[in-house]
Design an enzyme around this catalytic site. Structure first.
Site, PDB file in Angstrom:
ATOM      1  N   CYS A   1       0.841  -1.200   0.000  1.00  0.00           N
ATOM      2  CA  CYS A   1       0.000   0.000   0.000  1.00  0.00           C
ATOM      3  C   CYS A   1       0.881   1.257   0.000  1.00  0.00           C
ATOM      4  O   CYS A   1       1.540   1.524  -0.992  1.00  0.00           O
ATOM      5  CB  CYS A   1      -0.959  -0.036   1.184  1.00  0.00           C
ATOM      6  SG  CYS A   1      -2.334   1.102   1.002  1.00  0.00           S
TER       7      CYS A   1
ATOM      8  N   HIS B   1      -3.819  -5.628   1.028  1.00  0.00           N
ATOM      9  CA  HIS B   1      -3.257  -5.850   2.362  1.00  0.00           C
ATOM     10  C   HIS B   1      -3.330  -7.316   2.783  1.00  0.00           C
ATOM     11  O   HIS B   1      -4.222  -7.700   3.537  1.00  0.00           O
ATOM     12  CB  HIS B   1      -4.029  -5.018   3.389  1.00  0.00           C
ATOM     13  CG  HIS B   1      -3.744  -3.562   3.295  1.00  0.00           C
ATOM     14  ND1 HIS B   1      -2.579  -3.011   3.762  1.00  0.00           N
ATOM     15  CD2 HIS B   1      -4.456  -2.544   2.791  1.00  0.00           C
ATOM     16  CE1 HIS B   1      -2.585  -1.700   3.544  1.00  0.00           C
ATOM     17  NE2 HIS B   1      -3.714  -1.388   2.951  1.00  0.00           N
TER      18      HIS B   1
ATOM     19  N   GLU C   1      -1.667  -8.690   4.962  1.00  0.00           N
ATOM     20  CA  GLU C   1      -1.493  -8.804   6.419  1.00  0.00           C
ATOM     21  C   GLU C   1      -2.817  -8.700   7.172  1.00  0.00           C
ATOM     22  O   GLU C   1      -2.883  -9.026   8.353  1.00  0.00           O
ATOM     23  CB  GLU C   1      -0.505  -7.736   6.916  1.00  0.00           C
ATOM     24  CG  GLU C   1      -1.036  -6.308   7.003  1.00  0.00           C
ATOM     25  CD  GLU C   1      -1.000  -5.527   5.686  1.00  0.00           C
ATOM     26  OE1 GLU C   1      -0.941  -6.171   4.606  1.00  0.00           O
ATOM     27  OE2 GLU C   1      -1.055  -4.288   5.728  1.00  0.00           O
TER      28      GLU C   1
END
Ligand code: ADP
Ligand code: MG
Lengths: 219, 80, 742, 80
Positions: A86, A196, A198
């Site tokens: 990002c 993302h 994560e």
């Protein structure tokens, strides 16, 4: 496998990233403040998401010109793996470690939703645990994820297999050229991606599709 | 010394903001607008009084920071 | 150059400061002389409605604010509630209505910034935000622009700051055409032994200014927030403040780091009427005087006057009293984060608020009286008129009515809004917007989670402020229960018109009474809140809108529920239903949003029934019997079922009662009801046991139908495909907004 | 007909972007810059050939869309 997470002021997904690296890799990454003058000897450097310097001027622009990025550039040249997610991706393009730019979303709106990602190249240091053409779920959350590169650049990254993630059919959230969601440098050791992974690594996140990326990198 | 820097997108580079404004203008009923391209302007105050060196300094600032020269052009104008 | 503090105080100037003649007389009596210009500004800031709560204080005192878990009730920057294991949840809700109408992006952004500061000022790291938004009717020419700007502003600030938005509300009504409402909620986590307060302690200690520089932003803003709008609204424009989330994020990190050093004795953020309110509050709470030296205040504009500095509402600033021996350590933290740090004054023992500027004393006022002696009114009030009685309820095809409601401004999906908010950041979101309440797990805790919801039905409140106030609390409580959480405590944001009109004051009094009754009955104390009055344009007030935002605790996050059908073939129970399932049509969404009618009484809330029903539903979730739960609110049974079907992607077939009008059955808005699907055999022993238990509690929980298939079939009405339901539900908002840019 | 619209923040309005750029320039070693204020530029093409009506149209576009007149000023320049 040792990793480090680099933090610039205004980044805000560093805790999410640290958690993911620790949960999947077993050991916590080193957390490095942008003003630190040295970066520990690691195999993976991660620049997480957020709004470094408020994303003022252009997303990632100010962080990209910090001395820390010179250190990272140097390591990348030596073959250390670098992952930018990002804002990290935006910083890497602004710093010239990855080709192209990330422009304002075509909708001009911030967008946070789950998209489908297609693995466009599973033969990289980052995507080895996925397979070519596999479609995974992954959230996005950004205002400037609209990938753009000039025709020649675009052709060369496509021809070199540097496009690693694409938004699958119908789920491009930002207008990116060729549905590009993530790319590597020519050497293949620097990856930038808007989504993302994560934030999708545990059953409590509603899925674990992001896990394989870290598992592949850390083990 | 005051100066104005204008940063615009290169030709051929997609401009999502400009496109959205065009769309919006059409729906607001402004029919006479053919195209809009959005850029940035920076009004800068410099401590030097020398226009030549100011201009040089600003050009270097543009290269280094204010413009992303992959997609943007810049122009520096000394106002006085 | 000395800047003028000797401007003549004329009656006109006094009036321009929002002070009434008798209030000004009170000032004269209090200080025994004419105030200086700066002092007049200070009084106007401290004594306006926004800071002094002069019209509402008397009634706010009647609210229940304590409980076994309450660590700090109203009176501090935010409420603090114990959640066990040495941790507390710190939260509050605040309005930024007027600024958002004038400049929607910045108004909303700084509203979010302000409430986040309230939370981290207390030592808590923000973990969740919500936003409750009310706009004028969609047809109003300003509405789209306001929606677009407000939503972008809320997101622009919260996303950059890095806190997930977990819920909120969006409603449209022509009564907000000239006064939109932007109510922002924030919650943070702290350790119970590391909560920071605003009460200064110790004489001669440094008063330190932190954060961003002071400009002329919002000078007169707090006064504006308490002034009724007229046609001269344009003139008030230059007072808009601009938010800087990047600075706020650094301020958060710097404050938490500083608190960890042990340097902080007291801390207060600079919100409305910045330096004035924060300094006076810190001193008055600690029974101390404060002396400020304005020449030390970091400013970003030239030639600022004392008056402007004292009233500036520049954002992202804090005031602290520090341990002098730790000052150097504190300064280092702020330098690391590249924020301003300046010692601007000291605490004194004389109970005076003294302000020095360019060698002159520009203000010298009794500090306690500035706050304590603020006027307090027992404004006359009358019971609001009852609405017109309910006329004949028109008939309509049930399937068409469901589709109409799903595709309406007030009942369609809010996805267009919440996808502009980062709902996932921090990685702890378990339920994102779209559910009954937002749920986040407690970072680092193996089992716990927190639930958040914000609610009020302003139409009910106007029809009957007492029942409407109760209903707002009950609905919030119910939404929290629906996820499997135990509701802990709430915050309120009371938005009303001009309290100087007895019928508006009556709404305020009755709504607070209703809120108090409900909070007492449901053990749901109010621990913080905010009042926004004078929401009127040209004498016409907004709908009374007492927004309630609540927090609930989940001890075991493996035992939660969502409002999406979870599996095929499961029985659907309507827990808490009256014998006819549904009956109350007054003020219903059916009448209002399909037929444009606003008549009839608001539904009554039976608090005993609420409590029993809620606890019963909670027990079903905790036993693992409930597979999906959704509280029923506006739109009744039909809308509740449609939402569960859409969210789960699973249909349902539901019966209707013989010989009974299906409209009230499906669209009645009787309170205290939940839809619950269970993983039990409807003919089995366990189901019988469930019904037996319900019966013992005096609850009716009829089996009204079962999940399955890909259509929703309500009684005799035609089956509607989930796809059609979804298109109607998801279609309205993007269709309305089109490709607007803000 | 081509025109350029420049939108700048009113005096006294906080400019976080400009401030961040100032900070970055300082750390990049550009010492001579006292202040930076950031604004927007719009390069517009209009179908009309009449400069007077073009200017009027653009002013109305600024009021309606391009500028937030609560905090911004705008200037329209016809380029030809
Ligand atoms: N402004 C907003 N921001 C975030 N989420 C919102 C907003 N408005 C509505 N939502 C979400 O949309 C869903 C539907 O809202 P609403 O109809 O008010 O819920 P309920 O009837 O359960 O109170 C909820 O999950 C709510 O949190
Ligand atoms: Mg609900």
């Amino acid at each position: 496998m040792k990793s480090a997470v680099v933090v610039f002021p205004g980044l805000n997904r560093e805790r999410d990233m640290v958690t993911a690296l620790e949960k999947i890799g077993g050991t916590p990454p080193a957390v490095v403040w942008h003003k630190d003058t040295d970066l520990p000897d690691v195999d993976l450097i991660v620049i997480p998401g957020g709004f470094s310097y408020g994303d003022y001027l252009r997303a990632g622009a100010i962080a990209a010109r910090s001395p820390m990025m010179d250190i990272i550039r140097d390591r990348a040249e030596k073959g250390v793996k670098v992952l930018g997610v990002c804002n990290g991706f935006q910083i890497l393009t602004e710093a010239g470690l990855l080709p192209g730019v990330l422009m304002r979303n075509a909708s001009l709106k911030f967008v946070c939703r789950e998209v489908k990602l297609k693995i466009a190249n599973a033969d990289t240091a980052f995507t080895g645990r996925y397979s070519d053409g596999q479609v995974i779920r992954c959230p996005v959350a950004h205002h400037d994820g609209n990938y753009f590169a000039e025709t020649d650049t675009l052709k060369s990254i496509e021809d070199n297999g540097q496009v690693v993630f694409r938004y699958a059919e119908g789920s491009n959230p930002n207008g990116s050229l060729n549905d590009i969601a993530g790319i590597t440098n020519a050497k293949g050791n620097v990856l930038g991606m808007m989504p993302h992974p994560e934030n999708l690594i545990e059953p409590e996140h509603g899925g674990e599709d992001g896990r394989a990326l870290f598992a592949g990198l850390l083990n | 010394m005051k100066a104005r820097v204008i940063v615009t997108l290169k030709n051929g580079v997609l401009d999502p903001q400009g496109k959205a404004i065009e769309g919006s203008l059409a729906s607001l009923g402004f029919a006479g607008v053919d195209s809009v391209r959005q850029g940035k302007v920076f009004d800068v105050e410099l401590s030097t009084a020398d226009a030549v060196s100011a201009k040089k300094e600003l050009e270097s600032i543009c290269e280094k920071l204010l413009a992303n020269t992959v997609i943007e052009n810049y122009a520096v104008e000394i106002i006085g | 150059m000395t800047l003028r503090n000797d401007i003549e105080i004329t009656p006109e100037l006094v009036a321009n400061h929002g002070l009434k003649p008798d209030e000004y007389q009170k000032i004269l009596d209090l200080i025994g002389r004419e105030p200086t210009f700066t002092e007049l500004g200070i009084f106007s800031a401290m004594w306006n409605e926004h800071c002094s709560y002069k019209s509402s204080k008397k009634w706010l005192r009647t609210l229940p604010t304590s409980g076994p878990r309450v660590i700090q009730g109203p009176g501090e920057n935010a409420g603090v509630v114990d959640i066990g294991d040495g941790q507390a949840i710190v939260f509050k809700m605040e309005s930024h209505n007027h600024p958002s109408f004038i400049e929607p992006y910045q108004g909303a952004a700084t509203g979010v910034g302000g409430i986040l500061r309230d939370v981290f000022t207390m030592g808590a790291r923000p973990v969740a935000v919500m936003n409750a938004l009310r706009f004028g009717e969609p047809e109003n020419e300003k509405t789209k622009h306001l929606v677009s700007g407000v939503v972008a502003g809320v997101g622009g600030y919260g996303n950059s700051f890095g806190v997930p938005t977990v819920g909120g509300e969006v409603q449209f009504d022509r009564r907000y055409n000239g006064n939109i409402l932007v109510n922002a909620f924030a919650a943070g986590l702290a350790d119970t032994d590391k909560i920071f307060y605003s009460k200064a302690e110790g004489v001669g200690l440094p008063v330190v200014y932190l954060g961003a520089k002071t400009g002329r932003d919002g000078v007169g803003g707090a006064t504006m927030a308490s002034a009724e709008f007229g046609d001269d609204i344009e003139e008030k424009r230059p007072t808009v403040q601009v938010g800087d989330p990047f600075t706020e994020k650094r301020l958060l990190e710097a404050c938490l780091e500083l608190m960890a050093t042990g340097a902080v004795i007291a801390i207060q953020d600079m919100g409305a009427a910045g330096l004035t309110c924060s300094a006076v509050e810190m001193g008055a709470k600690g029974d101390l005087g404060i002396e400020l030296d304005l020449d030390k205040v970091p400013v970003r504009e030239e030639r600022m006057t004392a008056y402007e500095m004292m009233l500036s509402e520049s954002q992202e600033r804090m005031l602290m009293v520090l341990h002098p021996e730790k000052e150097a350590e504190a300064r280092a933290v702020f330098e690391k984060w590249e924020l301003d740090f300046a010692t601007v004054g000291k605490t004194t023992d004389d109970l005076r608020f003294r302000v020095l500027f360019q060698g002159e004393e520009v203000a010298n006022l009794p500090i306690k009286e500035l706050g304590d002696e603020a006027p307090e009114y027992d404004r006359p009030w009358i019971e609001p008129a009852k609405p017109e009685p309910l006329g004949e309820v028109p008939q309509m095809d049930v399937a068409d009515a469901v589709l109409g409601l799903l595709n309406s401004a007030n009942h369609s999906s809010r996805r267009w809004v919440y996808e502009q908010y980062d709902t996932l950041i921090q990685g702890n979101s378990l339920q994102t917007p779209g559910g009954d309440a937002g749920v986040i797990r407690i970072d680092g805790h193996p089992t716990k989670a927190l639930a958040f919801s914000s609610d009020v039905n302003p139409r009910y409140c106007e029809a009957d402020p007492l029942e409407g106030g109760k209903q707002a609390v009950a609905e919030c409580w119910r939404n929290i229960i629906s996820t499997g959480a135990e509701p802990l405590a709430a915050t309120d944001n009371l938005n009303f018109g001009n309290p100087e009109r007895p019928e508006i004051m009556g709404q305020i009094v009755m709504a607070i009474k209703g809120i108090g009754e409900a909070c007492r009955a449901l053990d749901f104390p109010i621990v913080s809140g905010n009042v926004s009055l004078y929401n009127e344009t040209n004498g016409r007030g907004i709908l009374p809108t007492p927004t309630i935002a609540g927090v609930g605790l989940i001890e075991d996050r493996t035992k939660t529920a969502r409002n999406a059908f979870a599996a095929e073939g499961q029985p659907i129970l309507l827990v808490g239903a009256p014998a006819v399932w549904g009956s109350h049509m007054g003020q219903s969404a059916y009448l209002r949003d399909i037929f444009g009618r606003h008549e009839g009484a608001a539904p009554a809330v039976d608090l005993e029934h609420e409590k029993k029903t809620g606890h019963f539903v909670l027990s079903l979730i905790r036993q693992g019997v409930a597979t999906a739960v959704h509280d029923l609110s506006d739109g009744g049974l039909a809308l509740g079922l449609a939402e569960m079907a859409i969210r789960g992607g699973i249909g349902a077939t539901v019966n209707q009662l013989n010989e009974i009008d299906p409209i009230p059955t499906f669209f009645g808005e009787d309170q205290g009801r939940y839809l619950v699907t269970v993983n039990l055999d409807p003919q089995g022993e366990e189901m019988l046991a469930l019904w037996k238990r319900a019966g013992e509690l005096g609850l009716f929980a009829p089996w009204i139908g079962s999940t399955g298939g890909n259509t929703l079939k309500l009684g005799d009405a035609r089956a509607i495909s989930i796809e059609q339901l979804r298109d109607a539900y998801e279609g309205w908002f993007p269709g309305f907004m089109g490709s607007t840019i803000s």
